[in-house]
Design an enzyme around this catalytic site. Structure first.
Site, PDB file in Angstrom:
ATOM      1  N   LYS A 137       0.820  -1.212   0.000  1.00  0.00           N
ATOM      2  CA  LYS A 137       0.000   0.000   0.000  1.00  0.00           C
ATOM      3  C   LYS A 137       0.859   1.270   0.000  1.00  0.00           C
ATOM      4  CE  LYS A 137      -4.266  -2.068   1.422  1.00  0.00           C
ATOM      5  NZ  LYS A 137      -3.769  -3.449   1.642  1.00  0.00           N
TER       6      LYS A 137
HETATM    7  C1  LIG Z   1      -4.376  -4.521   1.173  1.00  0.00           C
HETATM    8  C2  LIG Z   1      -3.618  -5.767   1.017  1.00  0.00           C
HETATM    9  C3  LIG Z   1      -4.024  -6.758   0.112  1.00  0.00           C
HETATM   10  C4  LIG Z   1      -5.293  -6.628  -0.692  1.00  0.00           C
HETATM   11  O1  LIG Z   1      -5.221  -5.609  -1.653  1.00  0.00           O
HETATM   12  P1  LIG Z   1      -6.556  -5.029  -2.320  1.00  0.00           P
HETATM   13  O2  LIG Z   1      -6.106  -3.858  -3.106  1.00  0.00           O
HETATM   14  O3  LIG Z   1      -7.433  -4.636  -1.165  1.00  0.00           O
HETATM   15  O4  LIG Z   1      -7.154  -6.099  -3.147  1.00  0.00           O
HETATM   16  C5  LIG Z   1      -3.225  -7.882  -0.021  1.00  0.00           C
HETATM   17  N1  LIG Z   1      -2.102  -8.054   0.718  1.00  0.00           N
HETATM   18  C6  LIG Z   1      -1.691  -7.126   1.599  1.00  0.00           C
HETATM   19  C7  LIG Z   1      -0.465  -7.380   2.392  1.00  0.00           C
HETATM   20  C8  LIG Z   1      -2.419  -5.949   1.773  1.00  0.00           C
HETATM   21  O5  LIG Z   1      -2.006  -5.032   2.639  1.00  0.00           O
END
Ligand SMILES: *Cc1c(COP(=O)(O)O)cnc(C)c1O
Length: 481
Positions: A124
């Site tokens: 993120k």
């Molecule tokens: C947020 C997250 C996901 C999922 O991503 P999306 O964009 O919500 O589909 C997968 N793995 C990790 C480690 C995350 O932080």
């Protein structure tokens, strides 16, 4: 570049207008009026760009209301080795998202695209760090302030806080479900001492926290009076920032542009894989987009059956890949709009059904039957057992310790390998963030970057509140008075 809503509202907003907001006024999500098409010569020219150069080339197509001379420094200070360098084993990372080969299976190569070397050790950061710099830029231009209100099950909240800490003109009020995050995630957020970061823990699960955010945001008077904004995963700037690493990963996995690549994406809110879908729509030669879910298999169910059936908070499992524990996939509507031929009336009707009866069913429609032929989408679901097994297998075969979310990706990717088409699994977090799972699987600890060695021991700042929107409003009021 103009933006439209998936539900038909056509105010024709520009990038900076939608940057600070959330949903469109009609309840839909913003998308570009058209996806920019990347020509063969452009794709060739992009192959050798550095990450910040590539990010600039892609983003300038979407942010046409930011002057190139102003966008370029924002992008290069974001995608700098100093920001994305929490590498394991002390290596210096120059290329921001390194691709590592796992090995060869069935005549193809599987690799991991590391997206987790930013400050919170999860993917993120890739989008959120840019968002922080864009926010600061736009708020300053407009002489505005903003109070970010968000809910997190772990990764989004910490990524937002590390992107916005110390930034002028922004406060962050972040709700988290009490006792539901890993010790590491908790420490990451609550140990921040910046004045503009306010952590609030709520009794309940993530969806309760999310509901409070919705309740506060639906109080339009309060929202306007306190300049409430969001950074949740429906934010368009986050999605578009993520488009960049699909291009980067494609170039790293191929030697020329006649080749195709498949991507497997550990998914929750469909934000990450939505960016992959957009890259594909722009003309990047992507073969398959493999959606990998955990036990919360809303998306896998949809891609297998054509039924999109959201869960209640009660039916949302608390799993060992917690950042994928979702009951509904908040970005999914963006894809459904494209799937329905960009027909806003059809899209609205489907999501009205979700609101009224909890699901929609498009099984048997030509749109659904051609979903993988037209859009490359396939899917699979993992489970606690498969997750641990995959962590063990990858360690045994390839001597790499992968995090539980990435393990869900690797597990599902194995089911979708094609001869001679490289498979790139997006590595969405570092194993150190979820060390309890690693210990359970391997009996050893994951390596932590130096900066995080003693993070759980640092003093923590958090305010506990009941599951009550009113209490949250009062707190915001007090802070912004
Ligand atoms: C947020 C997250 C996901 C999922 O991503 P999306 O964009 O919500 O589909 C997968 N793995 C990790 C480690 C995350 O932080």
């Amino acid at each position: 570049m103009k933006y439209i809503s998936t539900r038909g509202h056509a105010a024709n907003e520009q990038f900076c207008d939608i940057l600070l907001g959330g949903l469109a006024p009609d309840g839909g999500l913003y998308l570009p009026e058209q996806y920019p098409q990347i020509s063969a010569s452009e794709l060739s020219a992009w192959r050798h760009l550095s990450y910040p150069e590539l990010a600039f080339a892609i983003l300038s197509k979407f942010c046409s209301d930011i002057l190139p001379g102003e966008l370029a420094p924002l992008v290069s200070k974001t995608y700098a080795p100093q920001v994305f360098n929490n590498a394991r084993a002390g290596q210096w990372i120059e290329d921001i998202t390194p691709l590592t080969k796992l090995g060869r299976e069935k005549n193809t190569t599987m690799s991991l695209l590391a997206l987790s070397n930013g400050p919170t050790l999860a993917f993120k950061d890739m989008a959120m760090q840019l968002l922080g710099n864009l926010f600061e830029y736009v708020l300053k231009q407009r002489a505005q302030t903003l109070n970010i209100l968000g809910a997190t099950s772990g990764d989004t909240g910490s990524a937002a806080e590390y992107a916005l800490r110390g930034k002028e003109g922004v406060n962050v009020f972040m709700l988290s479900p009490r006792g539901k995050m890993s010790a590491f995630q908790t420490a990451q957020m609550y140990s921040l001492q910046d004045e503009n970061i306010i952590n609030i823990s709520i009794d309940g699960v993530f969806d309760d926290a999310q509901d409070i955010v919705k309740a506060v945001s639906n109080d339009h008077q309060f929202k306007a009076a306190h300049q409430i904004g969001t950074v949740n995963s429906i934010n368009w700037a986050r999605v578009v920032a993520q488009v960049v690493y699909y291009f980067k990963g494609y170039f790293a996995a191929t030697s020329d542009n006649s080749q195709k690549v498949s991507f497997t994406v550990p998914s929750g809110n469909f934000g990450n894989v939505c960016a992959g879908h957009i890259a594909r729509q722009m003309g990047l030669p992507i073969h398959k987009l493999v959606v990998a879910t955990n036990e919360n298999n809303v998306l896998d169910e949809f891609f297998k059956t054509g039924i999109y059936s959201v869960r209640t908070a009660k039916d949302t499992h608390h799993t060992s890949s917690p950042s994928m524990d979702i009951s509904k996939a908040s970005n999914f509507e963006r894809f459904v709009f494209d799937l329905m031929g960009r027909d806003a009336d059809k899209t609205r009707a489907l999501f009205d059904q979700v609101a009224q009866q909890g699901y929609f069913d498009i099984s048997g429609t030509p749109e659904f039957l051609n979903i993988s032929a037209n859009f490359g989408f396939v899917s699979g679901a993992s489970s606690h057992k498969k997750r641990l097994q995959t962590i063990r297998e990858v360690y045994r075969e390839y001597r790499q310790i992968i995090d539980p979310h990435t393990a869900d990706g690797v597990y599902v990717a194995f089911q979708h390998l094609d001869d001679n088409i490289p498979m790139v699994v997006l590595e969405t977090a570092q194993a150190a963030k979820f060390n309890d799972v690693i210990l359970a699987a391997l009996g050893i600890n994951a390596l932590r970057p130096d900066a995080y060695i003693d993070i759980e021991k640092r003093p923590q700042r958090v305010i506990h509140l009941n599951n009550d929107a009113q209490a949250v409003k009062q707190l915001i009021q007090k802070h912004t008075a």
